[in-house]
Design an enzyme around this catalytic site. Structure first.
Site, PDB file in Angstrom:
ATOM      1  N   ASP A 137       0.564  -1.231   0.015  1.00  0.00           N
ATOM      2  CA  ASP A 137      -0.029   0.026  -0.092  1.00  0.00           C
ATOM      3  C   ASP A 137       0.848   1.093   0.024  1.00  0.00           C
ATOM      4  O   ASP A 137       0.248   2.239  -0.574  1.00  0.00           O
ATOM      5  CB  ASP A 137      -0.778  -0.066   1.148  1.00  0.00           C
ATOM      6  CG  ASP A 137      -1.972  -0.810   0.964  1.00  0.00           C
ATOM      7  OD1 ASP A 137      -1.760  -1.981   1.043  1.00  0.00           O
ATOM      8  OD2 ASP A 137      -3.063  -0.630   1.180  1.00  0.00           O
ATOM      9  N   TRP A 197      -1.367   5.674  -0.203  1.00  0.00           N
ATOM     10  CA  TRP A 197      -2.133   6.114   0.998  1.00  0.00           C
ATOM     11  C   TRP A 197      -3.239   4.912   1.588  1.00  0.00           C
ATOM     12  O   TRP A 197      -3.937   5.119   2.347  1.00  0.00           O
ATOM     13  CB  TRP A 197      -2.937   7.217   1.035  1.00  0.00           C
ATOM     14  CG  TRP A 197      -1.991   8.360   0.576  1.00  0.00           C
ATOM     15  CD1 TRP A 197      -1.314   9.237   1.416  1.00  0.00           C
ATOM     16  CD2 TRP A 197      -1.612   8.934  -0.643  1.00  0.00           C
ATOM     17  NE1 TRP A 197      -0.421  10.068   0.670  1.00  0.00           N
ATOM     18  CE2 TRP A 197      -0.799   9.782  -0.753  1.00  0.00           C
ATOM     19  CE3 TRP A 197      -1.793   8.361  -1.979  1.00  0.00           C
ATOM     20  CZ2 TRP A 197      -0.179  10.443  -1.937  1.00  0.00           C
ATOM     21  CZ3 TRP A 197      -1.373   9.255  -3.142  1.00  0.00           C
ATOM     22  CH2 TRP A 197      -0.498  10.070  -3.005  1.00  0.00           C
ATOM     23  N   ASP A 198      -3.235   3.746   0.677  1.00  0.00           N
ATOM     24  CA  ASP A 198      -4.314   2.835   1.077  1.00  0.00           C
ATOM     25  C   ASP A 198      -5.791   3.579   0.820  1.00  0.00           C
ATOM     26  O   ASP A 198      -6.837   3.262   1.665  1.00  0.00           O
ATOM     27  CB  ASP A 198      -4.208   2.337   2.660  1.00  0.00           C
ATOM     28  CG  ASP A 198      -5.033   1.118   2.682  1.00  0.00           C
ATOM     29  OD1 ASP A 198      -5.547   0.422   1.602  1.00  0.00           O
ATOM     30  OD2 ASP A 198      -5.466   0.713   3.940  1.00  0.00           O
ATOM     31  N   TYR A 199      -5.858   4.271  -0.142  1.00  0.00           N
ATOM     32  CA  TYR A 199      -6.995   4.979  -0.596  1.00  0.00           C
ATOM     33  C   TYR A 199      -8.037   3.994  -1.409  1.00  0.00           C
ATOM     34  O   TYR A 199      -8.476   4.491  -2.569  1.00  0.00           O
ATOM     35  CB  TYR A 199      -6.900   6.175  -1.488  1.00  0.00           C
ATOM     36  CG  TYR A 199      -6.333   7.404  -0.084  1.00  0.00           C
ATOM     37  CD1 TYR A 199      -6.780   7.327   1.058  1.00  0.00           C
ATOM     38  CD2 TYR A 199      -5.814   8.431  -0.704  1.00  0.00           C
ATOM     39  CE1 TYR A 199      -6.812   8.472   2.258  1.00  0.00           C
ATOM     40  CE2 TYR A 199      -5.482   9.547   0.351  1.00  0.00           C
ATOM     41  CZ  TYR A 199      -5.995   9.458   1.588  1.00  0.00           C
ATOM     42  OH  TYR A 199      -5.827  10.577   2.552  1.00  0.00           O
TER      43      TYR A 199
END
Length: 454
Positions: A293, A331-333
């Site tokens: 990520d 950002w692990d969005y």
């Protein structure tokens, strides 16, 4: 993946004592046949007996316990109840965190039948949950025939199971004795059971069952791959497979993944609920971050199809259009919210659209047939990465619609705590981090992430 929600393992139904059993008004369909009410994810019901004026009179009619919070179960502290029950022809169906299926009488909460797939409770799944089941009716089968109406379950340990809706018995003609192994045939096999899960219900489009997956975050560059697959609802035969990390050099998205290891990347999976438009033979896939990520040095480029809304032909798996909500995600969005397929009135006519809300607090509105944006999106310059080997994408898409959460930089002077010492310590911590607002990339010194990945 998604963070676990609060653990609520008791299922409750509220009815109004004032209005008896709250039967539907004449001509109204009281069903809720899919996670979002229908394949479109509309979450809309025509029922009108419960109103703003009488909702305060609702009282608890019954409750039942799933048993998942029983302290004798080793999994009790790791599970979370997130299922949305479906209501189909006078029966409720739901799944528990350990992928047990319950059929209930909606008037009383009495259990009609249960099915237990007997998952290994010792496995420490990252998201130990199940968000529900789906239903399908075989229109070719005669009324009353076994498995004419089916409940479809995707288990947390990666199985797709078909059950007879009336009895809870396994449909033996589906897959291998009623089961399809969803881990079989993955490009990147999981190293361990907890690396590949299914936490959301399958989506049914006409006679095709479409299934995504949840992939454990931040384990390795070549994490389990996130293929979305379509299966024949009658036989369980796999009809197609679509990989969000492009494997065909002829695919235009191929060149947006740069580096020797980029096309071996895993993840970019669709763990959230998939929406569908049966009349247009479309499934709308919300995809997530490629692995890992927070570092993209092994997958440089824009990474098309990851962190995207992708429209596939439901019968073939062919890409029709796609729109990326975050470029080269660091950002692990993930696209965590299920897409909503609705109609908007534009210049006097109804336009079919896809609504996608994101972790960045933005709302994107796309034409359902073409992927065309109905409201402008601006590519804005965002901060660059300082991590060796990393190359953050220089711009990110910003919707012109009002943000659902603030995109402002965290001001150290706005810190508040109960004591002056705590305030000073917090300010000191923030002042040592990269803090340039939304899309500030991860850094060796640490980064303040706004709005945050959860």
């Amino acid at each position: 993946m998604t963070p676990p929600f609060a653990r609520v393992l008791t299922f409750r139904l509220f009815l109004s004592l004032l209005f008896g059993s709250a039967a539907p008004a004449a001509g109204q369909d009281s069903g809720w046949a899919a996670y979002g009410a229908d394949a479109l994810g509309s979450r809309w019901s025509p029922l009108s007996q419960i109103t703003r004026e009488n909702v305060q009179h609702l009282e608890l009619a019954w409750h039942m316990r799933t048993g998942e919070a029983d302290s004798s179960h080793a999994t009790a502290e790791r599970t979370s109840f997130e299922a949305t029950p479906i209501l189909l022809e006078g029966a409720l169906y739901l799944s528990t965190p350990t992928s047990r299926v319950l059929s209930l009488e909606p008037e009383t909460g009495r259990i009609r039948w249960t099915f237990d797939p007997r998952i290994d409770r010792s496995v420490e799944y990252g998201d130990f949950t199940s968000r529900g089941v789906s239903a399908w009716t075989d229109r070719r089968a005669p009324e009353g025939q076994m498995c004419r109406q089916r409940i479809l379950l995707a288990t947390i340990d990666g199985r797709l199971i078909a059950l007879d809706a009336a009895r809870g018995a396994v449909c033996r003609g589906f897959g291998r004795n009623g089961t399809v192994d969803l881990r079989r045939g993955l490009r990147n096999r999981p190293f361990e059971p907890a690396e590949h899960e299914v936490t959301s219900p399958p989506t049914v489009v006409n006679d095709v069952v479409v299934v995504g997956s949840a992939v454990a975050d931040n384990n390795r560059i070549h994490a389990a791959s996130g293929e979305v697959r379509g299966y024949d609802a009658r036989t369980g035969r796999r009809l197609w497979s679509w990989d969000p990390v492009p494997q065909d050099p002829r695919d235009p998205a191929w060149r947006t993944w740069e580096g020797a290891n980029a096309h071996r990347t895993g993840g970019a999976n669709a763990w959230s609920v998939i929406a569908a438009d049966p009349s247009r033979d479309l499934v709308i896939i919300p995809t997530s971050s490629a692995s890992p990520d927070y570092y993209g040095g092994e997958r440089l480029g824009r990474n098309d199809y990851a962190n995207s809304v992708v429209a596939l032909r439901a019968s073939t798996g062919k890409v029709i259009w796609h729109f990326q909500t975050v470029h080269h995600d660091l950002w692990d969005y993930d696209n965590a919210s299920p897409p909503a397929l609705v109609s908007l009135r534009r210049e006097g006519r109804e336009v079919p659209v896809v609504l996608q809300a994101t972790k960045t607090g933005m709302l994107f509105v796309l034409h359902r047939e073409t992927g065309e944006l109905l409201f402008p999106v601006e590519e804005r310059t965002v901060p660059a990465s300082s991590v060796p080997g990393e190359r953050a994408w220089p711009t990110q898409p910003f919707s012109s619609l009002p943000p659902l959460s603030p995109h402002t930089r965290v001001d150290p002077d706005s810190v508040w705590a109960l004591s002056a010492g705590d305030s000073a310590a917090c300010r000191s911590m923030i002042q040592g981090l990269r803090n340039e607002g939304i899309f500030t990339p991860p850094s060796l010194e640490g980064t303040v992430v706004v709005p945050g990945n959860v």
